[in-house]
Design an enzyme around this catalytic site. Structure first.
Site, short mmCIF file in Angstrom:
data_model
loop_
_atom_site.label_atom_id
_atom_site.label_comp_id
_atom_site.label_asym_id
_atom_site.label_seq_id
_atom_site.Cartn_x
_atom_site.Cartn_y
_atom_site.Cartn_z
N ASN A 119 -25.30 16.91 -23.96
CA ASN A 119 -24.54 16.36 -22.84
C ASN A 119 -25.46 16.23 -21.63
O ASN A 119 -26.63 16.60 -21.69
CB ASN A 119 -23.30 17.22 -22.54
CG ASN A 119 -23.66 18.62 -22.12
OD1 ASN A 119 -24.26 18.83 -21.08
ND2 ASN A 119 -23.31 19.60 -22.96
N ASP A 129 -18.23 21.44 -26.57
CA ASP A 129 -16.93 21.89 -27.10
C ASP A 129 -16.86 21.72 -28.62
O ASP A 129 -16.06 22.37 -29.28
CB ASP A 129 -15.80 21.10 -26.43
CG ASP A 129 -15.64 21.51 -24.97
OD1 ASP A 129 -15.87 22.69 -24.67
OD2 ASP A 129 -15.31 20.65 -24.13
N LYS A 187 -7.65 25.62 -15.65
CA LYS A 187 -8.75 26.32 -16.34
C LYS A 187 -8.92 27.73 -15.80
O LYS A 187 -9.19 28.67 -16.54
CB LYS A 187 -10.07 25.54 -16.17
CG LYS A 187 -10.18 24.36 -17.12
CD LYS A 187 -11.47 23.58 -16.93
CE LYS A 187 -11.37 22.27 -17.70
NZ LYS A 187 -12.42 21.31 -17.36
N LYS A 211 -8.57 30.68 -18.50
CA LYS A 211 -9.76 31.47 -18.83
C LYS A 211 -9.79 32.79 -18.07
O LYS A 211 -10.78 33.51 -18.11
CB LYS A 211 -11.03 30.64 -18.56
CG LYS A 211 -11.05 29.34 -19.37
CD LYS A 211 -12.33 28.54 -19.19
CE LYS A 211 -12.17 27.14 -19.76
NZ LYS A 211 -13.31 26.66 -20.51
N LYS A 238 -34.08 15.55 -42.60
CA LYS A 238 -33.74 14.41 -41.73
C LYS A 238 -32.84 13.42 -42.45
O LYS A 238 -33.12 13.02 -43.58
CB LYS A 238 -35.05 13.74 -41.28
CG LYS A 238 -34.83 12.70 -40.22
CD LYS A 238 -36.14 12.02 -39.84
CE LYS A 238 -35.84 10.82 -38.97
NZ LYS A 238 -36.93 9.87 -38.90
N PHE A 282 -16.99 26.92 -14.00
CA PHE A 282 -17.12 25.60 -13.39
C PHE A 282 -16.12 24.68 -14.06
O PHE A 282 -15.77 24.89 -15.22
CB PHE A 282 -18.55 25.06 -13.56
CG PHE A 282 -19.49 25.55 -12.49
CD1 PHE A 282 -19.88 26.89 -12.46
CD2 PHE A 282 -19.97 24.69 -11.51
CE1 PHE A 282 -20.72 27.36 -11.47
CE2 PHE A 282 -20.81 25.15 -10.51
CZ PHE A 282 -21.20 26.48 -10.49
N1 CTP Z 1 -17.06 26.83 -21.14
C1 CTP Z 1 -17.21 27.88 -22.01
N2 CTP Z 1 -17.25 27.65 -23.36
C2 CTP Z 1 -17.10 26.41 -23.85
C3 CTP Z 1 -16.88 25.34 -22.96
C4 CTP Z 1 -16.88 25.58 -21.61
O1 CTP Z 1 -17.33 29.02 -21.57
N3 CTP Z 1 -17.14 26.23 -25.15
C5 CTP Z 1 -17.02 27.09 -19.70
C6 CTP Z 1 -17.99 26.26 -18.89
O2 CTP Z 1 -19.25 26.88 -18.77
C7 CTP Z 1 -17.29 26.17 -17.55
C8 CTP Z 1 -15.82 26.22 -17.92
O3 CTP Z 1 -15.76 26.78 -19.22
O4 CTP Z 1 -17.59 27.25 -16.71
C9 CTP Z 1 -15.13 24.89 -17.92
O5 CTP Z 1 -15.88 23.96 -18.68
P1 CTP Z 1 -15.41 22.45 -18.79
O6 CTP Z 1 -16.35 21.71 -19.67
O7 CTP Z 1 -15.10 21.89 -17.42
O8 CTP Z 1 -14.01 22.61 -19.47
P2 CTP Z 1 -13.51 22.86 -20.91
O9 CTP Z 1 -12.90 24.23 -20.96
O10 CTP Z 1 -14.59 22.60 -21.91
O11 CTP Z 1 -12.34 21.81 -21.04
P3 CTP Z 1 -12.37 20.21 -21.13
O12 CTP Z 1 -13.73 19.86 -21.70
O13 CTP Z 1 -11.25 19.90 -22.03
O14 CTP Z 1 -12.18 19.70 -19.73
#
Ligand code: CTP
Length: 406
Positions: A209, A278, A333, A337, A288, A319
């Site tokens: 990403n 995610d 969130k 969390k 490969k 974040f």
């Molecule tokens: N985070 C985490 N573990 C994951 C994904 C995200 O701990 N597998 C944490 C990120 O580091 C961040 C927070 O969760 O501090 C929110 O991440 P974000 O990408 O904004 O949200 P998601 O929970 O992944 O939800 P979505 O992608 O559906 O918005």
């Protein structure tokens, strides 16, 4: 952090003395009061006029200078110093300091000061590796001097080895760390994550990403500068490894999870600035993938949510990267969390989010207080977030959890 701090910069007679000009310039630009003390040999390599022009202050070279505006220079400089750094430090000054010799202004200043001391050696590789120099350095280290190890590379004498003056960035990093002693995060251990994880498809390709890691690195550096012990768990980035921070490199979200869960129980706070993927490919090909077929379907499975898995007494900061409904989504969130604080940013804005040096964020704490910050550098954002962390640490998590309606 350098503003109005009194820094004595000792410069000794090494070819690397010219690099002291850059160091003096960086410290002065950052707001420090830099008093340069040069040995006689140093003046053969770089002139006092150069360093004086950079620091806008008189440069001290002589114990007995009749024209000096400071009486008992070594005592005055030594007493008002917040820090004394000798860069470059030759084998000669290292030996003299280890023996307590005080036959010039710099030696006297170092002996007389009660401020923290930093030495950045620079010399020929064999002189550096010589057991006498190493013994002297060990002795000084044991007496509390911080030594910035020299870098490896081509030396002025034509050899290649350890002996080059460390990078100015590294010297500045140690100076920051030393000046940070007594800062508001002293005695706290912070775990910070940074960067976007890479989820392998095959040995060559991965799903990634756009996270650059800049926000997490800024947080780690700022926390170090406030006195914290920092563990940075970093997905691959193009950023240089910061000085004075324990960096644990990971690639995938599962690896990041493992390291975070290992580090969290010993931490006062966890700041998840990383963007763990995610989803990951269900399986990664051993060799490969060739482009024989016209179509390739990847099956992705969910990665665990790292933040949600971390429990315990520590302060948890997340974040939220959002492209719409910033505050409601971030607040959701925060609750899901079980966070103490969430830093929300709108990733569609040009001047914030990925890869840029600035960020416009909203801080939402678990009591529902919302603070919209203006456009700031990522370093400034880091300090604002850490200011909140300091407050949260002061409140104590267990006690205040009871007043939260997660
Ligand atoms: N985070 C985490 N573990 C994951 C994904 C995200 O701990 N597998 C944490 C990120 O580091 C961040 C927070 O969760 O501090 C929110 O991440 P974000 O990408 O904004 O949200 P998601 O929970 O992944 O939800 P979505 O992608 O559906 O918005």
């Amino acid at each position: 952090m350098f503003t109005n701090r009194n820094i004595v910069l000792g410069v000794t007679g090494s070819i690397a003395a010219y690099k002291a000009v850059e160091l003096a310039s960086r410290l002065t630009q950052a707001g420090g009061n830099v008093d340069v003390v040069m040995t006689k040999a140093a003046t053969e390599f770089v002139t006092p006029l150069t360093l004086g022009s950079i620091t806008h202050r008189p440069v001290h070279t002589d114990m007995f200078a009749p024209s000096s505006d400071v009486d008992m220079e070594h005592i005055v400089l030594a007493e008002r110093a917040d820090l004394v750094v000798v860069a470059p430090a030759t084998a000669n000054i290292i030996a003299k300091l280890a023996a307590g010799i005080s036959d010039d202004l710099l030696c006297c200043t170092v002996l007389a000061t009660r401020a923290p001391l930093i030495l950045a050696p620079a010399m020929n590789v064999h002189m550096y590796e010589n057991a006498i120099t190493q013994d002297n350095l060990a002795k000084l280290r044991a007496r509390g001097f911080s030594i910035v190890e020299p870098a490896y590379g081509p030396l002025a004498c034509g050899e290649v080895g350890s002996g080059r003056l460390a990078d100015i960035e590294d010297i500045l990093g140690i100076i920051r760390q030393v000046l940070a002693r007594g800062g508001d995060l002293t005695g706290k251990r912070l775990v910070v994550t940074a960067g976007g994880t890479q989820e392998p498809i095959d040995p060559v390709r991965y799903i990634g990403n756009r996270s650059s890691g800049k926000m997490g690195y800024a947080l780690a550096g700022a926390a170090r500068d406030r006195g914290a012990e920092v563990i940075l768990i970093a997905a691959p980035t193009a950023l240089p490894v910061p000085v004075g921070i324990e960096v644990i490199q990971v690639q995938t979200a599962l690896e990041m999870r493992e390291e975070v869960l290992r580090a969290a129980p010993r931490a006062s706070a966890l700041i998840m600035a990383a963007a763990p993927a995610d989803f990951r490919p269900q399986s990664s090909a051993q060799s490969k993938i060739k482009k024989e077929t016209a179509k390739l379907v990847l099956e992705l499975v969910r990665n665990p949510d790292i933040l949600s898995e971390v429990g315990g007494e520590l302060v948890k900061v997340g974040f939220a990267a959002e492209s719409e409904d910033l505050i409601p989504n971030a607040t959701q969130k925060l609750h899901q969390k079980r966070l103490d604080l969430i830093v929300a940013n709108d990733i569609t804005a040009q001047d914030s989010g990925f890869a840029v040096d600035t960020n416009r964020v909203v801080l939402i704490d678990r009591w529902g207080n919302v603070e919209k910050l203006p456009l700031l550098t990522k370093l400034e954002v880091a300090h604002r977030v850490l200011g909140k962390v300091v407050e949260l640490l002061g409140k104590g998590r267990t006690q205040s959890i009871e007043s939260t309606n997660w």
